[in-house]
Write a protein that holds these residues in place. Structure first.
Motif, short mmCIF file in Angstrom:
data_model
loop_
_atom_site.label_atom_id
_atom_site.label_comp_id
_atom_site.label_asym_id
_atom_site.label_seq_id
_atom_site.Cartn_x
_atom_site.Cartn_y
_atom_site.Cartn_z
N THR A 1 2.45 1.48 -3.68
CA THR A 1 1.55 1.63 -4.83
C THR A 1 0.33 2.49 -4.56
O THR A 1 -0.36 2.87 -5.50
N HIS A 2 0.03 2.76 -3.29
CA HIS A 2 -1.16 3.51 -2.87
C HIS A 2 -2.46 2.81 -3.24
O HIS A 2 -3.50 3.45 -3.37
N TRP A 3 -2.38 1.48 -3.41
CA TRP A 3 -3.60 0.69 -3.53
C TRP A 3 -4.18 0.57 -2.14
O TRP A 3 -3.49 0.61 -1.15
N HIS A 4 -5.47 0.40 -2.04
CA HIS A 4 -6.12 0.29 -0.73
C HIS A 4 -6.20 -1.18 -0.33
O HIS A 4 -7.22 -1.84 -0.52
N LEU A 5 -5.08 -1.67 0.23
CA LEU A 5 -4.97 -3.06 0.63
C LEU A 5 -4.61 -3.15 2.11
O LEU A 5 -3.95 -2.27 2.64
N HIS B 1 0.83 -1.21 0.00
CA HIS B 1 0.00 0.00 0.00
C HIS B 1 0.87 1.26 0.00
O HIS B 1 0.56 2.22 -0.70
#
Length: 66
Positions: free
Chosen positions: A25-29, A22
């Motif tokens: 990559t700034h994915w919301h995981l 997260h």
């Protein structure tokens, strides 16, 4: 008991890796970024979870089959 330690180690390892992913990559995981008291310390908390996961695997392995 060994299975429980392995399960907890797996969960800690996955959450730690997802938290680090997260941050890159700034994915919301993962769950680490969802805790407000960890604001600004998410990388450290994720790294601690990865280390904790490996430590739990080591403890589970040392327990062995008796």
């Amino acid at each position: 008991m060994k299975r429980l330690l392995e399960l907890l180690g797996f969960i800690a390892l996955v959450q730690g890796v997802l938290g680090l992913l997260h941050e890159v990559t700034h994915w919301h995981l993962g769950l680490v970024q969802r805790f407000g008291f960890l604001d600004g310390h998410e990388i450290y908390a994720s790294a601690v979870l990865v280390v904790l996961g490996f430590a739990l695997f080591a403890v589970a392995e040392s327990r062995g089959v008796r």
